[in-house]
Design an enzyme around this catalytic site. Structure first.
Site, PDB file in Angstrom:
ATOM      1  N   LYS B  80       0.822  -1.216   0.000  1.00 50.39           N
ATOM      2  CA  LYS B  80       0.000   0.000   0.000  1.00 50.39           C
ATOM      3  C   LYS B  80       0.850   1.257   0.000  1.00 50.39           C
ATOM      4  O   LYS B  80       1.889   1.316   0.654  1.00 50.39           O
ATOM      5  CB  LYS B  80      -0.880   0.030   1.258  1.00 50.39           C
ATOM      6  CG  LYS B  80      -1.991  -1.016   1.289  1.00 50.39           C
ATOM      7  CD  LYS B  80      -2.833  -0.816   2.545  1.00 50.39           C
ATOM      8  CE  LYS B  80      -3.742  -1.991   2.831  1.00 50.39           C
ATOM      9  NZ  LYS B  80      -4.855  -2.120   1.886  1.00 50.39           N
ATOM     10  N   GLY B 213     -13.649  -5.326   6.209  1.00 43.42           N
ATOM     11  CA  GLY B 213     -14.561  -5.868   7.218  1.00 43.42           C
ATOM     12  C   GLY B 213     -14.945  -7.320   7.018  1.00 43.42           C
ATOM     13  O   GLY B 213     -15.789  -7.845   7.739  1.00 43.42           O
TER      14      GLY B 213
END
Lengths: 199, 291
Positions: B80, B213
Protein backbone atom coordinates in the site's frame (compact mmCIF):
# COMPACT_ATOMS: atom_id res chain seq x y z
CA UNK A 1 -15.95 -40.41 -25.27
CA UNK A 2 -15.37 -39.61 -28.92
CA UNK A 3 -18.05 -37.40 -30.45
CA UNK A 4 -19.29 -37.59 -33.98
CA UNK A 5 -18.76 -34.58 -36.23
CA UNK A 6 -21.50 -31.98 -35.67
CA UNK A 7 -22.31 -33.12 -32.15
CA UNK A 8 -21.82 -30.47 -29.46
CA UNK A 9 -18.66 -30.86 -27.41
CA UNK A 10 -18.97 -30.65 -23.63
CA UNK A 11 -15.90 -29.20 -21.93
CA UNK A 12 -15.35 -29.09 -18.17
CA UNK A 13 -13.57 -25.97 -16.94
CA UNK A 14 -11.81 -26.14 -13.58
CA UNK A 15 -13.34 -23.15 -11.74
CA UNK A 16 -11.53 -23.22 -8.40
CA UNK A 17 -9.74 -19.91 -8.92
CA UNK A 18 -8.49 -17.73 -11.77
CA UNK A 19 -9.58 -16.82 -15.30
CA UNK A 20 -12.00 -19.67 -16.01
CA UNK A 21 -14.86 -17.47 -17.23
CA UNK A 22 -12.76 -16.22 -20.16
CA UNK A 23 -12.25 -19.82 -21.35
CA UNK A 24 -15.97 -20.54 -21.06
CA UNK A 25 -16.83 -17.46 -23.14
CA UNK A 26 -14.37 -18.42 -25.87
CA UNK A 27 -15.66 -22.01 -26.04
CA UNK A 28 -19.22 -20.72 -26.13
CA UNK A 29 -18.30 -18.57 -29.16
CA UNK A 30 -17.07 -21.74 -30.84
CA UNK A 31 -20.35 -23.53 -30.16
CA UNK A 32 -19.15 -25.88 -27.40
CA UNK A 33 -20.97 -26.46 -24.12
CA UNK A 34 -19.10 -25.85 -20.88
CA UNK A 35 -19.64 -26.50 -17.20
CA UNK A 36 -17.67 -25.55 -14.11
CA UNK A 37 -15.86 -27.85 -11.72
CA UNK A 38 -15.95 -26.34 -8.21
CA UNK A 39 -16.30 -29.50 -6.09
CA UNK A 40 -16.09 -33.28 -6.29
CA UNK A 41 -19.76 -33.79 -7.29
CA UNK A 42 -19.29 -31.59 -10.37
CA UNK A 43 -16.68 -34.03 -11.65
CA UNK A 44 -19.26 -36.82 -12.05
CA UNK A 45 -20.82 -35.23 -15.16
CA UNK A 46 -19.82 -36.59 -18.59
CA UNK A 47 -17.26 -34.50 -20.46
CA UNK A 48 -15.17 -34.53 -23.65
CA UNK A 49 -12.29 -32.50 -22.26
CA UNK A 50 -10.98 -30.42 -19.38
CA UNK A 51 -9.44 -26.94 -19.23
CA UNK A 52 -7.27 -25.94 -16.29
CA UNK A 53 -7.15 -22.14 -16.42
CA UNK A 54 -4.65 -19.49 -15.43
CA UNK A 55 -4.62 -18.22 -11.88
CA UNK A 56 -2.35 -19.10 -8.98
CA UNK A 57 -1.07 -22.67 -9.18
CA UNK A 58 -0.51 -22.90 -5.39
CA UNK A 59 -4.14 -21.85 -4.79
CA UNK A 60 -5.52 -24.25 -7.37
CA UNK A 61 -3.38 -27.16 -6.11
CA UNK A 62 -4.48 -26.50 -2.55
CA UNK A 63 -8.16 -26.45 -3.57
CA UNK A 64 -7.81 -29.59 -5.72
CA UNK A 65 -6.51 -31.41 -2.63
CA UNK A 66 -8.92 -29.85 -0.12
CA UNK A 67 -11.99 -30.49 -2.25
CA UNK A 68 -11.10 -34.09 -3.05
CA UNK A 69 -10.59 -33.44 -6.77
CA UNK A 70 -6.86 -34.17 -7.16
CA UNK A 71 -7.10 -37.97 -7.48
CA UNK A 72 -10.22 -38.21 -9.69
CA UNK A 73 -8.88 -35.54 -12.06
CA UNK A 74 -5.44 -37.19 -12.25
CA UNK A 75 -6.96 -40.62 -12.90
CA UNK A 76 -9.20 -39.26 -15.65
CA UNK A 77 -6.25 -37.57 -17.38
CA UNK A 78 -4.12 -40.71 -17.13
CA UNK A 79 -7.13 -42.60 -18.49
CA UNK A 80 -7.10 -40.43 -21.62
CA UNK A 81 -9.29 -37.39 -20.89
CA UNK A 82 -8.14 -34.57 -23.21
CA UNK A 83 -6.82 -31.67 -21.13
CA UNK A 84 -5.47 -28.17 -21.79
CA UNK A 85 -3.59 -26.27 -19.10
CA UNK A 86 -2.87 -22.56 -19.49
CA UNK A 87 -0.19 -20.93 -17.30
CA UNK A 88 -1.08 -22.20 -13.79
CA UNK A 89 -2.72 -25.19 -15.50
CA UNK A 90 0.57 -25.96 -17.24
CA UNK A 91 2.37 -25.93 -13.88
CA UNK A 92 -0.20 -28.30 -12.37
CA UNK A 93 0.17 -30.78 -15.26
CA UNK A 94 3.98 -30.78 -15.23
CA UNK A 95 5.60 -33.73 -13.45
CA UNK A 96 8.62 -31.63 -12.52
CA UNK A 97 8.78 -28.00 -11.37
CA UNK A 98 12.38 -26.78 -11.55
CA UNK A 99 12.11 -24.03 -8.95
CA UNK A 100 10.27 -25.43 -5.98
CA UNK A 101 6.76 -26.68 -5.30
CA UNK A 102 3.73 -27.09 -5.84
CA UNK A 103 4.01 -30.37 -4.04
CA UNK A 104 1.52 -33.05 -4.92
CA UNK A 105 -0.06 -31.52 -8.00
CA UNK A 106 -1.39 -33.47 -11.00
CA UNK A 107 2.01 -34.19 -12.59
CA UNK A 108 0.73 -36.15 -15.58
CA UNK A 109 2.95 -34.63 -18.27
CA UNK A 110 6.65 -35.28 -18.91
CA UNK A 111 7.87 -31.70 -18.88
CA UNK A 112 10.18 -29.60 -16.71
CA UNK A 113 8.64 -26.25 -15.84
CA UNK A 114 10.17 -23.06 -14.52
CA UNK A 115 7.66 -21.08 -12.44
CA UNK A 116 7.45 -17.28 -12.59
CA UNK A 117 10.14 -17.69 -15.24
CA UNK A 118 9.90 -14.09 -16.47
CA UNK A 119 9.91 -12.60 -12.97
CA UNK A 120 7.24 -10.48 -11.38
CA UNK A 121 4.44 -8.48 -13.03
CA UNK A 122 6.96 -6.05 -14.55
CA UNK A 123 8.16 -9.01 -16.67
CA UNK A 124 4.69 -9.77 -18.08
CA UNK A 125 4.49 -9.17 -21.83
CA UNK A 126 2.52 -9.55 -25.05
CA UNK A 127 3.77 -10.88 -28.35
CA UNK A 128 2.57 -12.87 -31.32
CA UNK A 129 4.00 -16.18 -32.48
CA UNK A 130 3.63 -19.43 -34.33
CA UNK A 131 2.21 -22.64 -32.89
CA UNK A 132 2.80 -25.83 -34.86
CA UNK A 133 -0.48 -27.22 -36.15
CA UNK A 134 -2.36 -23.99 -35.37
CA UNK A 135 -0.81 -21.12 -37.32
CA UNK A 136 1.13 -17.85 -37.37
CA UNK A 137 0.52 -14.50 -35.72
CA UNK A 138 -1.17 -15.99 -32.69
CA UNK A 139 -1.55 -13.48 -29.84
CA UNK A 140 0.37 -14.59 -26.77
CA UNK A 141 -0.20 -12.88 -23.42
CA UNK A 142 2.27 -13.90 -20.71
CA UNK A 143 1.26 -12.95 -17.14
CA UNK A 144 3.88 -13.82 -14.50
CA UNK A 145 4.22 -16.81 -16.76
CA UNK A 146 6.11 -20.08 -16.52
CA UNK A 147 8.01 -21.66 -19.40
CA UNK A 148 8.95 -25.24 -20.17
CA UNK A 149 12.68 -25.82 -19.80
CA UNK A 150 12.62 -29.40 -21.16
CA UNK A 151 10.24 -31.92 -22.72
CA UNK A 152 10.79 -35.63 -22.15
CA UNK A 153 9.32 -38.92 -23.42
CA UNK A 154 6.26 -38.48 -25.61
CA UNK A 155 6.00 -34.74 -24.97
CA UNK A 156 6.62 -32.58 -28.04
CA UNK A 157 7.36 -28.87 -28.47
CA UNK A 158 4.65 -26.89 -30.30
CA UNK A 159 5.87 -23.33 -29.82
CA UNK A 160 8.91 -21.41 -28.69
CA UNK A 161 9.29 -17.76 -27.82
CA UNK A 162 12.60 -16.02 -27.20
CA UNK A 163 14.37 -19.39 -26.99
CA UNK A 164 11.98 -20.88 -24.43
CA UNK A 165 9.31 -23.53 -24.89
CA UNK A 166 5.86 -22.00 -24.39
CA UNK A 167 3.53 -24.70 -25.80
CA UNK A 168 3.75 -28.48 -25.83
CA UNK A 169 1.67 -31.58 -26.41
CA UNK A 170 1.83 -35.14 -25.11
CA UNK A 171 -0.85 -37.31 -26.72
CA UNK A 172 -4.12 -35.88 -25.33
CA UNK A 173 -2.45 -33.34 -23.01
CA UNK A 174 -1.86 -29.81 -24.30
CA UNK A 175 -0.22 -26.91 -22.45
CA UNK A 176 0.47 -23.23 -23.12
CA UNK A 177 2.34 -20.90 -20.79
CA UNK A 178 0.41 -17.93 -22.26
CA UNK A 179 -3.31 -17.08 -22.21
CA UNK A 180 -5.25 -17.44 -25.49
CA UNK A 181 -8.45 -16.86 -23.48
CA UNK A 182 -7.46 -13.22 -22.90
CA UNK A 183 -7.31 -12.28 -26.58
CA UNK A 184 -9.85 -12.31 -29.35
CA UNK A 185 -8.28 -15.04 -31.52
CA UNK A 186 -10.22 -18.33 -31.17
CA UNK A 187 -7.75 -20.54 -33.07
CA UNK A 188 -6.12 -22.13 -30.01
CA UNK A 189 -9.47 -22.98 -28.47
CA UNK A 190 -10.62 -24.42 -31.81
CA UNK A 191 -7.43 -26.52 -31.83
CA UNK A 192 -8.23 -27.90 -28.38
CA UNK A 193 -11.77 -28.78 -29.46
CA UNK A 194 -10.33 -30.71 -32.42
CA UNK A 195 -7.89 -32.45 -30.07
CA UNK A 196 -10.74 -33.34 -27.71
CA UNK A 197 -12.82 -34.67 -30.62
CA UNK A 198 -9.98 -36.92 -31.78
CA UNK A 199 -9.37 -38.55 -28.41
CA UNK B 1 1.60 3.13 -18.80
CA UNK B 2 0.96 2.48 -22.47
CA UNK B 3 -2.15 0.68 -23.69
CA UNK B 4 -0.40 -2.70 -23.84
CA UNK B 5 0.94 -2.43 -20.29
CA UNK B 6 -2.50 -1.35 -19.09
CA UNK B 7 -4.01 -4.47 -20.65
CA UNK B 8 -1.34 -6.70 -19.06
CA UNK B 9 -2.04 -5.11 -15.69
CA UNK B 10 -5.78 -5.64 -16.08
CA UNK B 11 -4.98 -9.23 -17.11
CA UNK B 12 -3.08 -9.91 -13.86
CA UNK B 13 -6.19 -8.88 -11.92
CA UNK B 14 -8.17 -11.37 -14.04
CA UNK B 15 -5.81 -14.11 -12.86
CA UNK B 16 -6.57 -13.20 -9.22
CA UNK B 17 -10.33 -13.65 -9.69
CA UNK B 18 -12.07 -16.18 -7.50
CA UNK B 19 -9.25 -15.79 -5.01
CA UNK B 20 -8.47 -14.33 -1.59
CA UNK B 21 -5.84 -11.63 -1.08
CA UNK B 22 -4.62 -11.62 2.51
CA UNK B 23 -2.94 -8.91 4.60
CA UNK B 24 0.32 -10.11 6.14
CA UNK B 25 2.84 -8.34 8.35
CA UNK B 26 5.72 -10.87 8.47
CA UNK B 27 7.32 -13.41 6.11
CA UNK B 28 5.92 -16.19 8.37
CA UNK B 29 2.38 -14.88 7.95
CA UNK B 30 2.98 -14.62 4.20
CA UNK B 31 3.95 -18.31 4.07
CA UNK B 32 0.88 -19.25 6.14
CA UNK B 33 -1.30 -17.29 3.73
CA UNK B 34 0.29 -18.93 0.68
CA UNK B 35 -0.09 -22.42 2.19
CA UNK B 36 -3.73 -21.67 2.99
CA UNK B 37 -4.35 -20.90 -0.68
CA UNK B 38 -4.17 -17.08 -0.88
CA UNK B 39 -3.86 -15.92 -4.50
CA UNK B 40 -1.76 -12.91 -3.40
CA UNK B 41 -0.62 -11.20 -0.22
CA UNK B 42 -0.64 -7.56 0.86
CA UNK B 43 2.61 -6.70 2.67
CA UNK B 44 1.93 -4.35 5.59
CA UNK B 45 3.71 -3.24 8.76
CA UNK B 46 0.45 -3.25 10.65
CA UNK B 47 -2.91 -4.71 9.74
CA UNK B 48 -5.79 -2.19 9.56
CA UNK B 49 -7.22 -3.11 13.00
CA UNK B 50 -3.87 -2.23 14.59
CA UNK B 51 -3.51 0.93 12.49
CA UNK B 52 -6.91 1.94 13.80
CA UNK B 53 -5.95 1.12 17.40
CA UNK B 54 -2.55 2.81 17.23
CA UNK B 55 -3.79 6.05 15.66
CA UNK B 56 -1.28 8.57 14.31
CA UNK B 57 -0.01 8.85 10.76
CA UNK B 58 0.15 5.62 8.82
CA UNK B 59 2.57 5.34 5.89
CA UNK B 60 3.99 2.97 3.28
CA UNK B 61 5.71 -0.08 4.80
CA UNK B 62 9.47 -0.42 5.27
CA UNK B 63 11.00 -1.66 1.96
CA UNK B 64 13.03 -4.18 3.96
CA UNK B 65 9.85 -5.86 5.18
CA UNK B 66 8.36 -5.81 1.69
CA UNK B 67 11.48 -7.47 0.26
CA UNK B 68 11.46 -10.15 2.99
CA UNK B 69 7.86 -10.96 2.14
CA UNK B 70 8.65 -11.00 -1.61
CA UNK B 71 11.40 -13.53 -0.89
CA UNK B 72 9.17 -15.67 1.31
CA UNK B 73 6.44 -16.50 -1.23
CA UNK B 74 5.96 -17.24 -4.94
CA UNK B 75 2.49 -15.67 -5.25
CA UNK B 76 2.03 -11.98 -6.19
CA UNK B 77 2.94 -9.46 -3.50
CA UNK B 78 1.04 -6.19 -3.17
CA UNK B 79 1.81 -3.18 -0.98
CA UNK B 80 0.00 0.00 0.00
CA UNK B 81 0.91 3.62 -0.57
CA UNK B 82 -0.91 6.69 0.70
CA UNK B 83 -3.56 8.34 -1.47
CA UNK B 84 -1.84 10.89 -3.67
CA UNK B 85 1.67 9.95 -2.51
CA UNK B 86 3.27 9.33 -5.89
CA UNK B 87 6.77 9.23 -4.39
CA UNK B 88 5.81 6.23 -2.24
CA UNK B 89 4.38 4.66 -5.40
CA UNK B 90 7.64 5.30 -7.24
CA UNK B 91 9.51 3.53 -4.43
CA UNK B 92 7.14 0.56 -4.53
CA UNK B 93 7.56 0.37 -8.30
CA UNK B 94 11.35 0.36 -7.80
CA UNK B 95 10.89 -2.62 -5.44
CA UNK B 96 9.25 -4.48 -8.36
CA UNK B 97 6.01 -4.93 -6.44
CA UNK B 98 3.27 -6.81 -8.35
CA UNK B 99 0.40 -4.46 -7.45
CA UNK B 100 0.16 -1.15 -5.54
CA UNK B 101 -2.91 -0.43 -3.42
CA UNK B 102 -3.42 3.33 -3.30
CA UNK B 103 -5.23 2.94 -0.03
CA UNK B 104 -7.48 4.88 2.28
CA UNK B 105 -6.24 2.60 5.09
CA UNK B 106 -3.09 4.72 5.27
CA UNK B 107 -3.21 8.45 6.08
CA UNK B 108 -3.92 10.34 2.85
CA UNK B 109 -1.01 12.44 1.57
CA UNK B 110 -3.16 14.60 -0.70
CA UNK B 111 -6.76 15.62 -0.05
CA UNK B 112 -7.39 16.71 -3.64
CA UNK B 113 -5.44 14.59 -6.08
CA UNK B 114 -5.02 10.87 -6.44
CA UNK B 115 -1.86 9.52 -8.06
CA UNK B 116 -1.78 9.80 -11.86
CA UNK B 117 -1.50 6.06 -12.20
CA UNK B 118 -1.30 6.26 -15.99
CA UNK B 119 2.26 7.54 -15.48
CA UNK B 120 3.36 4.22 -13.95
CA UNK B 121 4.08 0.76 -15.38
CA UNK B 122 3.22 -1.00 -12.13
CA UNK B 123 -0.47 -1.87 -11.68
CA UNK B 124 -2.70 -0.14 -9.13
CA UNK B 125 -5.79 -1.25 -7.24
CA UNK B 126 -7.97 1.45 -5.65
CA UNK B 127 -10.93 1.49 -3.29
CA UNK B 128 -14.36 2.81 -4.27
CA UNK B 129 -17.67 3.15 -2.49
CA UNK B 130 -19.74 4.04 -5.56
CA UNK B 131 -19.56 3.87 -9.34
CA UNK B 132 -18.32 7.46 -9.68
CA UNK B 133 -15.28 6.78 -7.49
CA UNK B 134 -14.59 3.50 -9.29
CA UNK B 135 -14.66 5.09 -12.75
CA UNK B 136 -12.59 8.10 -11.63
CA UNK B 137 -9.90 5.76 -10.32
CA UNK B 138 -10.02 3.76 -13.57
CA UNK B 139 -9.62 6.93 -15.63
CA UNK B 140 -6.57 7.80 -13.47
CA UNK B 141 -5.13 4.40 -14.44
CA UNK B 142 -6.27 1.91 -11.80
CA UNK B 143 -6.44 -1.58 -13.35
CA UNK B 144 -8.37 -3.18 -10.49
CA UNK B 145 -11.06 -1.90 -8.11
CA UNK B 146 -12.13 -3.02 -4.66
CA UNK B 147 -14.86 -1.79 -2.36
CA UNK B 148 -13.56 0.40 0.41
CA UNK B 149 -15.65 -1.23 3.12
CA UNK B 150 -14.51 -0.13 6.52
CA UNK B 151 -11.05 -1.59 7.10
CA UNK B 152 -9.98 -3.02 10.43
CA UNK B 153 -13.48 -3.30 11.85
CA UNK B 154 -14.52 -6.87 11.09
CA UNK B 155 -17.89 -5.29 10.28
CA UNK B 156 -19.01 -6.09 6.75
CA UNK B 157 -21.81 -3.52 6.49
CA UNK B 158 -19.84 -0.92 4.56
CA UNK B 159 -18.45 -3.40 2.03
CA UNK B 160 -22.02 -4.60 1.45
CA UNK B 161 -23.24 -1.02 1.06
CA UNK B 162 -20.48 -0.16 -1.42
CA UNK B 163 -20.83 -3.32 -3.49
CA UNK B 164 -24.61 -3.02 -3.66
CA UNK B 165 -24.38 0.62 -4.68
CA UNK B 166 -21.78 0.00 -7.39
CA UNK B 167 -23.82 -2.89 -8.84
CA UNK B 168 -27.04 -0.87 -8.67
CA UNK B 169 -25.46 2.10 -10.43
CA UNK B 170 -24.14 -0.25 -13.12
CA UNK B 171 -27.63 -1.68 -13.66
CA UNK B 172 -29.03 1.84 -13.91
CA UNK B 173 -26.52 2.76 -16.63
CA UNK B 174 -27.31 -0.44 -18.55
CA UNK B 175 -31.02 0.43 -18.51
CA UNK B 176 -30.55 3.94 -19.88
CA UNK B 177 -31.18 5.27 -23.39
CA UNK B 178 -27.99 6.20 -25.17
CA UNK B 179 -28.88 9.90 -25.26
CA UNK B 180 -29.10 9.87 -21.46
CA UNK B 181 -25.52 8.75 -20.96
CA UNK B 182 -24.05 12.26 -21.43
CA UNK B 183 -25.93 13.46 -18.39
CA UNK B 184 -24.88 10.36 -16.42
CA UNK B 185 -21.25 11.18 -17.11
CA UNK B 186 -21.91 14.66 -15.78
CA UNK B 187 -23.70 13.38 -12.67
CA UNK B 188 -21.07 10.75 -11.93
CA UNK B 189 -18.22 13.18 -12.69
CA UNK B 190 -16.48 10.64 -14.90
CA UNK B 191 -15.41 10.40 -18.57
CA UNK B 192 -18.22 9.76 -21.04
CA UNK B 193 -16.30 6.85 -22.65
CA UNK B 194 -16.26 4.90 -19.38
CA UNK B 195 -20.00 5.46 -18.94
CA UNK B 196 -20.53 4.04 -22.45
CA UNK B 197 -18.38 1.02 -21.60
CA UNK B 198 -20.47 0.23 -18.53
CA UNK B 199 -23.72 0.82 -20.47
CA UNK B 200 -22.67 -1.66 -23.16
CA UNK B 201 -20.97 -4.31 -21.02
CA UNK B 202 -22.89 -4.17 -17.74
CA UNK B 203 -19.67 -4.29 -15.75
CA UNK B 204 -16.56 -2.29 -14.92
CA UNK B 205 -13.73 -2.48 -17.46
CA UNK B 206 -11.53 -3.94 -14.68
CA UNK B 207 -11.89 -6.66 -12.05
CA UNK B 208 -13.82 -5.68 -8.91
CA UNK B 209 -13.03 -7.26 -5.52
CA UNK B 210 -14.66 -6.83 -2.11
CA UNK B 211 -12.64 -5.47 0.80
CA UNK B 212 -13.10 -4.00 4.25
CA UNK B 213 -14.56 -5.87 7.22
CA UNK B 214 -14.68 -9.42 5.78
CA UNK B 215 -14.03 -11.82 8.68
CA UNK B 216 -15.85 -15.13 8.05
CA UNK B 217 -16.54 -17.62 5.21
CA UNK B 218 -20.14 -16.39 5.28
CA UNK B 219 -18.95 -12.78 4.79
CA UNK B 220 -16.91 -13.91 1.77
CA UNK B 221 -19.89 -15.79 0.33
CA UNK B 222 -22.14 -12.77 0.87
CA UNK B 223 -19.78 -10.48 -1.03
CA UNK B 224 -19.34 -12.97 -3.90
CA UNK B 225 -23.13 -13.36 -4.18
CA UNK B 226 -23.43 -9.58 -4.34
CA UNK B 227 -21.12 -9.52 -7.36
CA UNK B 228 -17.53 -9.41 -6.06
CA UNK B 229 -15.03 -11.25 -8.24
CA UNK B 230 -12.81 -12.11 -5.26
CA UNK B 231 -12.08 -10.80 -1.77
CA UNK B 232 -9.42 -9.06 0.26
CA UNK B 233 -9.21 -10.16 3.88
CA UNK B 234 -7.28 -7.77 6.05
CA UNK B 235 -7.44 -8.02 9.81
CA UNK B 236 -9.95 -10.89 9.76
CA UNK B 237 -7.41 -13.70 9.51
CA UNK B 238 -4.45 -12.88 11.73
CA UNK B 239 -6.68 -11.25 14.37
CA UNK B 240 -8.65 -14.47 14.76
CA UNK B 241 -8.13 -17.47 17.05
CA UNK B 242 -6.98 -19.92 14.35
CA UNK B 243 -5.55 -18.08 11.30
CA UNK B 244 -4.62 -21.21 9.28
CA UNK B 245 -8.02 -22.81 9.58
CA UNK B 246 -9.91 -19.58 8.99
CA UNK B 247 -7.78 -18.62 5.99
CA UNK B 248 -8.28 -22.03 4.36
CA UNK B 249 -12.02 -21.88 5.04
CA UNK B 250 -12.35 -18.44 3.45
CA UNK B 251 -10.42 -19.59 0.36
CA UNK B 252 -12.83 -22.51 -0.05
CA UNK B 253 -15.82 -20.27 0.66
CA UNK B 254 -14.90 -17.97 -2.22
CA UNK B 255 -14.76 -20.91 -4.68
CA UNK B 256 -17.99 -22.50 -3.43
CA UNK B 257 -19.81 -19.31 -2.39
CA UNK B 258 -23.07 -20.68 -3.79
CA UNK B 259 -23.07 -23.95 -1.85
CA UNK B 260 -24.66 -23.49 1.62
CA UNK B 261 -23.98 -27.12 2.60
CA UNK B 262 -20.27 -26.74 2.02
CA UNK B 263 -20.28 -23.29 3.68
CA UNK B 264 -21.96 -24.81 6.74
CA UNK B 265 -19.29 -27.49 6.98
CA UNK B 266 -16.34 -25.17 6.56
CA UNK B 267 -17.72 -22.53 8.94
CA UNK B 268 -17.65 -25.09 11.74
CA UNK B 269 -15.23 -24.80 14.65
CA UNK B 270 -13.05 -22.03 13.22
CA UNK B 271 -12.13 -20.72 16.66
CA UNK B 272 -12.74 -17.17 17.70
CA UNK B 273 -13.41 -14.61 14.97
CA UNK B 274 -11.83 -11.20 15.30
CA UNK B 275 -13.77 -9.27 17.91
CA UNK B 276 -14.43 -6.33 15.62
CA UNK B 277 -16.08 -2.98 16.15
CA UNK B 278 -19.47 -1.88 14.87
CA UNK B 279 -19.51 1.02 12.45
CA UNK B 280 -21.36 3.21 14.98
CA UNK B 281 -18.55 2.72 17.48
CA UNK B 282 -15.75 4.11 15.35
CA UNK B 283 -14.83 7.74 15.03
CA UNK B 284 -12.54 7.48 11.99
CA UNK B 285 -14.28 6.53 8.74
CA UNK B 286 -11.46 5.50 6.40
CA UNK B 287 -13.96 5.06 3.55
CA UNK B 288 -14.46 8.85 3.50
CA UNK B 289 -10.84 9.33 2.46
CA UNK B 290 -10.22 10.00 -1.26
CA UNK B 291 -13.33 10.48 -3.42
Amino acid sequence: MTRAEGQKMKIAVLALQGAFLEHEQMLCRLGADTFEIRKAEDWEKPKDGLIIPGGESTTQAKLLRELGLMEPVREAIIGGLPVWGTCAGLILLADHVVNGVPSGSLGTMSIDVCRNAYGRQSGSFFTTGTIEGIGDGIPMTFIRAPYISRVRGNARILAECGGHIVAAIQDHQFVTSFHPELNDDPRVHAYFLRLARRH
Amino acid sequence: MNKERQTLNRNLAQMLKGGVIMDVTTPEQARIAEDAGACAVMALERIPADIRAAGGVSRMSDPKLIKQIQNAVSIPVMAKCRIGHFAEAQILQALDIDYIDESEVLSPADDLYHIDKNEFDVPFVCGAKNLGEALRRISEGATMIRTKGEPGTGDVIQAVRHMRLIQKEIRMLVAMREDELYDSAKQLQVPYELVCYVHENGKLPVVNFAAGGIATPADASLMMQLGAEGVFVGSGIFKSGNPVKRATAIVKAVTNYNDPDMLAALSEDLGEAMVGINEQEITLLMAERGK
